[in-house]
Design an enzyme around this catalytic site. Structure first.
Site, PDB file in Angstrom:
ATOM      1  N   TYR A 164      38.311 -44.256 -71.110  1.00  0.00           N
ATOM      2  CA  TYR A 164      37.218 -45.207 -70.885  1.00  0.00           C
ATOM      3  C   TYR A 164      37.678 -46.648 -70.989  1.00  0.00           C
ATOM      4  O   TYR A 164      37.162 -47.517 -70.293  1.00  0.00           O
ATOM      5  CB  TYR A 164      36.031 -44.912 -71.821  1.00  0.00           C
ATOM      6  CG  TYR A 164      35.208 -43.770 -71.266  1.00  0.00           C
ATOM      7  CD1 TYR A 164      34.307 -43.992 -70.232  1.00  0.00           C
ATOM      8  CD2 TYR A 164      35.391 -42.464 -71.717  1.00  0.00           C
ATOM      9  CE1 TYR A 164      33.585 -42.943 -69.669  1.00  0.00           C
ATOM     10  CE2 TYR A 164      34.679 -41.412 -71.169  1.00  0.00           C
ATOM     11  CZ  TYR A 164      33.779 -41.659 -70.145  1.00  0.00           C
ATOM     12  OH  TYR A 164      33.072 -40.634 -69.569  1.00  0.00           O
TER      13      TYR A 164
ATOM     14  N   VAL B 235      27.750 -46.086 -63.512  1.00  0.00           N
ATOM     15  CA  VAL B 235      27.680 -46.647 -64.864  1.00  0.00           C
ATOM     16  C   VAL B 235      28.291 -48.048 -64.888  1.00  0.00           C
ATOM     17  O   VAL B 235      28.451 -48.635 -65.950  1.00  0.00           O
ATOM     18  CB  VAL B 235      28.401 -45.715 -65.882  1.00  0.00           C
ATOM     19  CG1 VAL B 235      27.714 -44.365 -65.959  1.00  0.00           C
ATOM     20  CG2 VAL B 235      29.889 -45.534 -65.523  1.00  0.00           C
ATOM     21  N   ASP B 236      28.615 -48.578 -63.692  1.00  0.00           N
ATOM     22  CA  ASP B 236      29.373 -49.832 -63.636  1.00  0.00           C
ATOM     23  C   ASP B 236      28.525 -51.093 -63.765  1.00  0.00           C
ATOM     24  O   ASP B 236      29.064 -52.193 -63.924  1.00  0.00           O
ATOM     25  CB  ASP B 236      30.221 -49.886 -62.351  1.00  0.00           C
ATOM     26  CG  ASP B 236      29.395 -49.710 -61.068  1.00  0.00           C
ATOM     27  OD1 ASP B 236      28.228 -50.135 -61.029  1.00  0.00           O
ATOM     28  OD2 ASP B 236      29.945 -49.147 -60.090  1.00  0.00           O
TER      29      ASP B 236
ATOM     30  N   HIS C  15      22.997 -42.213 -65.477  1.00  0.00           N
ATOM     31  CA  HIS C  15      24.186 -41.750 -66.211  1.00  0.00           C
ATOM     32  C   HIS C  15      24.663 -42.756 -67.257  1.00  0.00           C
ATOM     33  O   HIS C  15      25.768 -42.633 -67.781  1.00  0.00           O
ATOM     34  CB  HIS C  15      25.322 -41.408 -65.230  1.00  0.00           C
ATOM     35  CG  HIS C  15      25.055 -40.130 -64.472  1.00  0.00           C
ATOM     36  ND1 HIS C  15      25.794 -39.739 -63.377  1.00  0.00           N
ATOM     37  CD2 HIS C  15      24.130 -39.161 -64.654  1.00  0.00           C
ATOM     38  CE1 HIS C  15      25.317 -38.570 -62.916  1.00  0.00           C
ATOM     39  NE2 HIS C  15      24.313 -38.208 -63.666  1.00  0.00           N
TER      40      HIS C  15
ATOM     41  N   CYS D 294      30.615 -48.160 -85.520  1.00  0.00           N
ATOM     42  CA  CYS D 294      29.234 -48.642 -85.535  1.00  0.00           C
ATOM     43  C   CYS D 294      29.080 -49.766 -86.563  1.00  0.00           C
ATOM     44  O   CYS D 294      29.493 -49.618 -87.717  1.00  0.00           O
ATOM     45  CB  CYS D 294      28.295 -47.493 -85.877  1.00  0.00           C
ATOM     46  SG  CYS D 294      26.576 -48.001 -86.022  1.00  0.00           S
TER      47      CYS D 294
ATOM     48  N   GLY E 176      26.620 -43.068 -50.767  1.00  0.00           N
ATOM     49  CA  GLY E 176      27.880 -42.990 -51.499  1.00  0.00           C
ATOM     50  C   GLY E 176      27.915 -41.987 -52.635  1.00  0.00           C
ATOM     51  O   GLY E 176      28.581 -42.225 -53.635  1.00  0.00           O
ATOM     52  N   THR E 177      27.231 -40.870 -52.458  1.00  0.00           N
ATOM     53  CA  THR E 177      27.359 -39.828 -53.480  1.00  0.00           C
ATOM     54  C   THR E 177      27.803 -38.523 -52.827  1.00  0.00           C
ATOM     55  O   THR E 177      27.365 -38.195 -51.727  1.00  0.00           O
ATOM     56  CB  THR E 177      26.056 -39.606 -54.282  1.00  0.00           C
ATOM     57  OG1 THR E 177      26.266 -38.541 -55.221  1.00  0.00           O
ATOM     58  CG2 THR E 177      24.856 -39.297 -53.403  1.00  0.00           C
ATOM     59  N   SER E 178      28.665 -37.796 -53.549  1.00  0.00           N
ATOM     60  CA  SER E 178      29.130 -36.513 -53.019  1.00  0.00           C
ATOM     61  C   SER E 178      28.025 -35.459 -53.106  1.00  0.00           C
ATOM     62  O   SER E 178      28.145 -34.394 -52.505  1.00  0.00           O
ATOM     63  CB  SER E 178      30.366 -36.044 -53.788  1.00  0.00           C
ATOM     64  OG  SER E 178      30.070 -35.976 -55.163  1.00  0.00           O
TER      65      SER E 178
ATOM     66  N   GLU F 262      31.667 -39.451 -45.177  1.00  0.00           N
ATOM     67  CA  GLU F 262      31.909 -38.010 -44.995  1.00  0.00           C
ATOM     68  C   GLU F 262      30.618 -37.219 -45.130  1.00  0.00           C
ATOM     69  O   GLU F 262      29.673 -37.680 -45.760  1.00  0.00           O
ATOM     70  CB  GLU F 262      32.879 -37.513 -46.080  1.00  0.00           C
ATOM     71  CG  GLU F 262      34.276 -38.066 -45.904  1.00  0.00           C
ATOM     72  CD  GLU F 262      35.149 -37.757 -47.102  1.00  0.00           C
ATOM     73  OE1 GLU F 262      34.806 -36.826 -47.869  1.00  0.00           O
ATOM     74  OE2 GLU F 262      36.151 -38.466 -47.269  1.00  0.00           O
TER      75      GLU F 262
HETATM   76  P1  OAD Z   1      31.924 -38.944 -56.164  1.00  0.00           P
HETATM   77  O1  OAD Z   1      33.256 -39.532 -56.465  1.00  0.00           O
HETATM   78  O2  OAD Z   1      31.728 -37.500 -56.412  1.00  0.00           O
HETATM   79  O3  OAD Z   1      31.575 -39.174 -54.623  1.00  0.00           O
HETATM   80  C1  OAD Z   1      31.747 -40.416 -54.006  1.00  0.00           C
HETATM   81  C2  OAD Z   1      31.167 -40.333 -52.613  1.00  0.00           C
HETATM   82  O4  OAD Z   1      31.253 -41.621 -52.040  1.00  0.00           O
HETATM   83  C3  OAD Z   1      31.894 -39.375 -51.669  1.00  0.00           C
HETATM   84  O5  OAD Z   1      30.956 -38.563 -50.993  1.00  0.00           O
HETATM   85  C4  OAD Z   1      32.603 -40.307 -50.679  1.00  0.00           C
HETATM   86  O6  OAD Z   1      32.687 -39.757 -49.363  1.00  0.00           O
HETATM   87  C5  OAD Z   1      31.682 -41.505 -50.702  1.00  0.00           C
HETATM   88  N1  OAD Z   1      32.309 -42.787 -50.361  1.00  0.00           N
HETATM   89  C6  OAD Z   1      33.614 -43.150 -50.517  1.00  0.00           C
HETATM   90  N2  OAD Z   1      33.797 -44.414 -50.100  1.00  0.00           N
HETATM   91  C7  OAD Z   1      32.577 -44.854 -49.672  1.00  0.00           C
HETATM   92  C8  OAD Z   1      32.107 -46.087 -49.125  1.00  0.00           C
HETATM   93  N3  OAD Z   1      32.915 -47.133 -48.937  1.00  0.00           N
HETATM   94  N4  OAD Z   1      30.795 -46.177 -48.798  1.00  0.00           N
HETATM   95  C9  OAD Z   1      29.957 -45.121 -48.978  1.00  0.00           C
HETATM   96  N5  OAD Z   1      30.352 -43.948 -49.493  1.00  0.00           N
HETATM   97  C10 OAD Z   1      31.650 -43.805 -49.841  1.00  0.00           C
HETATM   98  O7  OAD Z   1      30.856 -39.840 -56.914  1.00  0.00           O
HETATM   99  P2  OAD Z   1      29.352 -39.488 -57.335  1.00  0.00           P
HETATM  100  O8  OAD Z   1      28.665 -38.702 -56.297  1.00  0.00           O
HETATM  101  O9  OAD Z   1      28.734 -40.772 -57.770  1.00  0.00           O
HETATM  102  O10 OAD Z   1      28.940 -38.410 -63.529  1.00  0.00           O
HETATM  103  O11 OAD Z   1      29.604 -38.592 -58.602  1.00  0.00           O
HETATM  104  C11 OAD Z   1      28.502 -38.132 -59.302  1.00  0.00           C
HETATM  105  C12 OAD Z   1      28.787 -38.092 -60.768  1.00  0.00           C
HETATM  106  O12 OAD Z   1      29.966 -37.327 -61.015  1.00  0.00           O
HETATM  107  C13 OAD Z   1      29.104 -39.434 -61.403  1.00  0.00           C
HETATM  108  O13 OAD Z   1      27.970 -40.191 -61.741  1.00  0.00           O
HETATM  109  C14 OAD Z   1      29.844 -39.036 -62.614  1.00  0.00           C
HETATM  110  C15 OAD Z   1      30.782 -38.055 -61.955  1.00  0.00           C
HETATM  111  O14 OAD Z   1      31.516 -37.267 -62.729  1.00  0.00           O
HETATM  112  C16 OAD Z   1      29.016 -38.641 -64.843  1.00  0.00           C
HETATM  113  O15 OAD Z   1      29.820 -39.421 -65.304  1.00  0.00           O
HETATM  114  C17 OAD Z   1      28.033 -37.869 -65.632  1.00  0.00           C
END
Ligand code: OAD
Length: 247
Positions: free
Chosen positions: A74, A110-111, A126, A156, A194-196, A222
């Site tokens: 972290y 979380v950024d 998250h 703490c 931008g989420t998988s 993708e």
């Molecule tokens: P991921 O890393 O799983 O997925 C990122 C997604 O962003 C993928 O589908 C990429 O294709 C897409 N991507 C990449 N570059 C991009 C761009 N320039 N514009 C748009 N999309 C783009 O991230 P999350 O889906 O956010 O959880 O992951 C979900 C959770 O898994 C996170 O919040 C975290 C992680 O482990 C915790 O920490 C609990």
């Protein structure tokens, strides 16, 4: 909002129209929205840290077994984030909020970059990377850059127990998910960026909204498991597409 893109209306133009007309839009963002700010995604090529996948480190078990290593991971993520700023996707979403006051932005990130860009109607489901939370009493405090240099585990200020980062780990409940689902149930449009779409319960925010009748627009370079339920899947980078779609 009805209908699907026709020959005369391309998907981008259709998305723009739906986004403008939406009365209760919900935006679900993931790591991809911050990719062009330089924040590594989790499942992309930069997602590994010293050969570990985040799923191995971001867990309560890993923290009780080896808090030093988890904190090192972290501290690395924090030091990367200190050099990052919001990109045009974050800015476009913050502007969209001013013309759509009933918008809710549900982010898995979380950024803190959405807040930095000016978004206020936001649920960071998250948690927040730059917060330390006491593992015993739950007291939260802002992380200071000094902690990253100093390499000791933060303690703490109130009860003296060790702190953890203020994020939600795999296997932990997601405290805000109930209100995110509630908002999804009454949204008329969902923009998924931008989420998988593989991490639950976050991905189900889009599913709940879809089942309740919302249109779904996906922005991602993708295909994802959420593409199949999307009315419009736009392939491209968030920082390029969102300013165009939300202007
Ligand atoms: P991921 O890393 O799983 O997925 C990122 C997604 O962003 C993928 O589908 C990429 O294709 C897409 N991507 C990449 N570059 C991009 C761009 N320039 N514009 C748009 N999309 C783009 O991230 P999350 O889906 O956010 O959880 O992951 C979900 C959770 O898994 C996170 O919040 C975290 C992680 O482990 C915790 O920490 C609990």
């Amino acid at each position: 909002m009805t209908g699907h893109p026709t020959d005369s209306t391309g998907p981008r133009e259709q998305a723009r129209e739906w986004l403008q007309a939406a009365r209760r839009p919900l935006v679900l963002t993931g790591a991809g929205v911050s990719a062009e700010s330089g924040v590594p995604t989790f499942r992309g090529p930069d997602g590994m840290w010293r050969g570990h996948r985040p799923e191995e480190l971001a867990t309560p078990d890993a923290f009780s077994r080896d808090p030093e290593m988890v904190w090192e991971f972290y501290r690395w993520r924090r030091s990367v984030l200190r050099g990052c700023a919001p990109n045009p996707a974050h800015v476009a979403l913050a502007r969209y909020e001013s013309s759509h006051p009933d918008l809710l932005l549900v982010t898995q990130n979380v950024d803190g970059l959405h807040r930095l860009a000016g978004s206020t109607r936001i649920q960071e489901i998250h948690g927040r990377l730059m917060i330390d939370r006491c593992s015993a009493c739950g007291l939260e405090s802002d992380a200071s850059p000094r902690d990253e240099a100093d390499r000791r585990i933060p303690m703490c200020g109130s009860c003296g127990a060790i702190c953890r980062p203020g994020v939600v780990w795999f296997g932990e409940p997601v405290p805000l998910i109930g209100s995110a689902f509630e908002a999804a149930g009454s949204a008329d449009l969902v923009l998924v960026v931008g989420t998988s779409g593989v991490v639950e319960p976050a991905a189900s925010v889009a599913r709940v909204a879809r089942s309740a009748g919302a249109e779904v627009i996906e922005v991602n370079p993708e295909a994802t498991p959420l593409s199949a339920l999307s009315d419009l899947s736009l392939r491209g980078k968030a920082a390029e597409l969102l300013p165009e779609l939300l202007s």
